[in-house]
Design an enzyme around this catalytic site. Structure first.
Site, PDB file in Angstrom:
ATOM      1  CG  ASP A 129      -0.210  -0.036   2.546  1.00 19.04           C
ATOM      2  OD1 ASP A 129       1.037  -0.070   2.549  1.00 19.04           O
ATOM      3  OD2 ASP A 129      -0.885  -0.061   3.589  1.00 19.04           O
ATOM      4  CG  HIS A 130       3.474   2.492   3.017  1.00 12.51           C
ATOM      5  ND1 HIS A 130       2.339   1.954   3.561  1.00 12.51           N
ATOM      6  CD2 HIS A 130       3.980   3.337   3.966  1.00 12.51           C
ATOM      7  CE1 HIS A 130       2.170   2.432   4.788  1.00 12.51           C
ATOM      8  NE2 HIS A 130       3.135   3.269   5.050  1.00 12.51           N
ATOM      9  CG  ASP A 194       1.628   1.852   9.292  1.00 11.01           C
ATOM     10  OD1 ASP A 194       2.244   2.244   8.280  1.00 11.01           O
ATOM     11  OD2 ASP A 194       0.748   2.530   9.850  1.00 11.01           O
ATOM     12  NE  ARG A 441       1.846   9.839  13.064  1.00 11.02           N
ATOM     13  CZ  ARG A 441       2.145   8.587  12.771  1.00 11.02           C
ATOM     14  NH1 ARG A 441       2.521   8.277  11.552  1.00 11.02           N
ATOM     15  NH2 ARG A 441       2.090   7.644  13.682  1.00 11.02           N
ATOM     16  CB  SER A 636       6.216   6.631  10.675  1.00 15.32           C
ATOM     17  OG  SER A 636       6.497   5.389  10.113  1.00 15.32           O
ATOM     18  NE  ARG A 638       8.790   6.594   8.416  1.00 20.22           N
ATOM     19  CZ  ARG A 638       8.345   7.704   7.841  1.00 20.22           C
ATOM     20  NH1 ARG A 638       9.169   8.663   7.526  1.00 20.22           N
ATOM     21  NH2 ARG A 638       7.074   7.850   7.555  1.00 20.22           N
TER      22      ARG A 638
END
Length: 748
Positions: A129-130, A194, A441, A636, A638
């Protein structure tokens, strides 16, 4: 804020009144051996273990439990011996499943490959999806992404097939909407790579955002460690009406708690007001487990927030931070006072948490009213369906066409502009402008890489209304618009079905089942690839104190994971650690000169980019440290924001406070995240100083460390630094990383 959220009262209502089943969500009855998902017919919901563990813990603690505690403690590895104290002890948990989006899945799967294990130990999925950039529209953007990212998609598909991981192809939708549709259920404990994973908590589970290394632990069958969370209770009374929506509850809570107020806590919504809120519906629940899927009477919350829904007004939060809350009735006045642009250039609806069928229906209800008066959007307008199922269903039911008719462009079923995947053409970088979104965000530059874009977050229906009006000064509750006939008209509060009257249209088949035996599957990573890179183990701690470390950067103010490891165009390097390290801290503001991506090289005294300076220090064999402010690493999940400093020679991050996920990610990669015992000591450190961390030979849980600051004039001073390491995490540090430690344990 990224807390974990559950809807306690919604579950109570569901249990007492009965509810409709949400498409393919699982029915809850372990005694009938019901599958966790129809994609995994041989993996069953285990309510018996949940029940057994809850009873053990309730007897031990001798007190009522919140719903959050029941779900968390119900997944304890050892409920008999586990120390349990909110906010203090570390819990060893056994999550039910793992979900990974494609940008973080690359590094997670590379780490899993490095572990040497043949197959994942729990149900796991990858969601593409990213990596889909919004440019023109859904179909063309999707095809372009498939072409550009072919190597990465092939890697994820083949790695999933080899190691037993389900693969959701590009175009299937956003990970969190897919979880709601297929994998979430009351009582589930799910971790996802995520930070918006808590979205799944809306169906009464505990869904937690983590870094890839945490996901690897769970996929490897290792008990997952989490500091015992506090529980914040949000008691809702009254009933939503008019333009107010469940999103306004979240926006209100964000304004109260701020972006760091939910750190280390579960937010549990309860009270009679929750009965009026939809949570995209829940699956039918087995009667015999009712008492374990709702909070005990008299349970205690660490903090209680009370919101009367009868009095709750529509909210809009921003710019530049999601906790700057305003009432829609007041935003125009505030914007004029602050000098924020009033004209709305673009309105964007969708995102992982605000793109359900009901969301799209309410937005379409607003658009339909405007069209009836010959009015279209004054701003550009985009729509992001949350999944292929949502896209197909809103196409069938006419919502998509209504939104197109009002001036909207339907984008691909993907994250798109929400995460910076937006090829924006209507402004130049540095141009001051305003956008309104229903995203999660709105940090500086998050959506379009323009630091002058003033982004505001609100509900999809308010975004739609503001896009039609084209200005922040418009209040849909009181203000009028002018129709094509020159007459004034007023928008009525929207209403829409929670679920389609017909069954959902599942659309195209976008799921790849893992084969029963994937051992013969080949996973190819070219040594010359610019997108993928196999990982090399980080070096072990040499047993000595960390002396005379240089300060790479002393960060001024907010420093999110977007500042540390930018997204947008950098997403294409998420599987290549060395390449993506070229974005290390390029968004952070240097205290020394007030600039981004400009730091002093302590050896040459020249200013240059942060990554280049870090690489120079690494080449010279010099360790370095980052000094940060409050809530360092928020945003995030990440883990690249932890991998990159470790890869380029960093050893220590010292801040006033950390965001939960980032602090854990740093520990996993063998770094030392430390906090000032006295926050005022932040001011004692200057960019030209050298720092030494002493006492590491006696490194132990709860025992502070000393930091010696050496100033250029030869003077020294000592400050105290705290940490939250437990015994296991100290072993990670000594081994060089959590992955190194896993391999050591396998060898033994």
């Amino acid at each position: 804020m990224a807390p974990y959220c559950v809807l306690a009262a919604q579950l109570r209502q569901a249990l007492s009144n009965g509810v409709r089943r949400y498409h393919v969500a699982p029915v809850m009855c372990q005694r009938a051996k019901v599958a966790m998902s129809h994609f995994e017919p041989n993996e069953y919901i285990n309510y018996e273990t949940l029940e057994k563990n809850i009873n053990i813990v309730r007897k031990r603690l001798d007190r009522p439990l919140t719903l959050s505690e029941k779900i968390v403690y119900g997944h304890l590895d050892d409920p008999v011996k586990q120390d349990i104290e909110r906010g203090k002890t570390y819990l060893r948990l056994r999550p039910d499943r793992v979900a990974m989006q494609d940008a973080t899945a690359q590094m997670a799967m590379l780490q899993f490959i490095s572990s040497g294990l043949p197959k994942v130990a729990v149900p796991s999925t990858i969601h593409c999806d990213h990596l889909i950039e919004a440019q023109i529209g859904g179909e063309k953007d999707l095809q372009r992404a498939k072409d550009i990212n072919k190597e990465v998609y092939n890697f994820l598909a083949t790695a999933g097939a080899k190691y037993g991981v389900g693969f959701w192809k590009p175009g299937s939708g956003i990970i969190h909407q897919i979880i709601l549709e297929n994998y979430a259920y009351p009582g589930v404990l799910l971790i996802g790579t995520d930070s918006h994973t808590p979205n799944g908590g809306g169906l009464g589970g505990i869904c937690i955002g983590v870094g890839g290394a945490d996901a690897v632990d769970v996929m490897a069958g290792i008990a997952w460690e989490l500091k015992c969370p506090k529980v914040i209770g949000v008691k809702l009374t009254g009933k939503l009406s008019g333009w107010s929506s469940p999103k306004d509850v979240i926006l209100k809570v964000a304004g109260i708690l701020t972006v760091k107020g939910g750190t280390g806590a579960i937010i549990e919504y309860h009270g009679p007001g929750v009965d009026s809120i939809s949570c995209t519906d829940v699956a039918a629940l087995a009667d015999e487990f009712q008492e374990h899927l709702q909070p005990d009477a008299g349970c205690h919350y660490d903090q209680v927030i009370e919101i009367n829904l009868n009095e709750l007004e529509p909210h809009i939060n921003g710019p530049f931070t999601p906790d700057l809350a305003h009432k829609v009735t007041e935003i125009g006045i505030v914007a004029e006072k602050e000098g924020w642009p009033l004209d709305i250039r673009v309105g964007l609806i969708g995102s992982c948490t605000n793109s359900s069928y009901e969301d799209m229906g309410r937005a379409a209800a607003v658009a339909k009213q405007a069209l009836a008066h010959g009015r279209k959007c004054a701003s550009q307008f985009t729509i992001t369906p949350g999944s292929e199922q949502i896209r197909a269903t809103i196409e069938r039911d006419g919502y998509a066409q209504i939104l197109r008719d009002v001036g909207g462009v339907v984008l691909a079923n993907a994250c798109g502009p929400c995460i910076g995947q937006w090829d924006r053409k209507d402004i130049k970088k540095g141009e001051k402008n305003t956008i309104v979104t229903s995203y999660n965000r709105n940090f500086t530059g998050r959506n379009d890489a323009n630091p002058e874009t003033h982004a505001f977050v609100t509900s999809p229906e308010i975004v739609t209304a503001l896009s039609i009006a084209g200005t922040l000064k418009f209040n849909p509750e009181t203000d009028y618009l002018i129709g094509s006939d020159g007459k004034k008209f007023k928008l009525e509060a929207p209403d829409a079905d929670e679920l389609p009257r017909l069954e959902f249209d599942s659309g195209q088949d976008t799921y790849q089942y893992p084969p029963k035996d994937g051992s013969g599957q080949h996973v190819d990573v070219s040594p010359t690839s610019q997108r993928l890179q196999l990982l090399e183990p980080f070096d072990k701690w040499d047993g000595k104190d960390l002396e005379d470390m240089l300060i790479l950067i002393k960060v001024k103010g907010k420093c999110t994971t977007d500042h540390i490891s930018a997204a947008g165009p950098w997403l294409k390097f998420r599987g290549h650690l060395d390449n993506i390290s070229n974005n290390l801290l390029i968004g952070a503001i240097n205290m020394e000169n007030g600039k981004a991506n400009s730091v002093r090289n302590a050896l040459t005294q020249e200013f240059g980019p942060v990554p280049d300076t870090a690489r120079y220090y690494k080449k010279m064999g010099l360790k370095w440290v980052v000094v940060g402010d409050e809530n360092y690493g928020e945003g995030s999940s990440r883990e690249h924001a932890a991998l990159e400093p470790r890869h380029l020679g960093g050893r220590v991050i010292i801040t006033k406070s950390f965001a939960r996920i980032h602090e854990t990610n740093l520990k996993k990669q063998g770094l030392l995240p430390l906090t000032f015992a006295d926050p005022a000591d932040y001011n004692k450190i200057h960019p030209v100083d050298k720092l030494s961390i002493v006492g590491l030979k006696d490194f132990a849980p709860g025992k502070p460390l000393k930091c010696i600051i050496k100033h250029p004039n030869g003077s020294e001073e000592t400050i105290i630094l705290n940490h939250t390491f437990n015994e296991t995490q100290i072993e990670w540090f000594k081994a060089g990383s959590a992955l190194n430690r896993m391999k050591e344990l396998q060898q033994h």
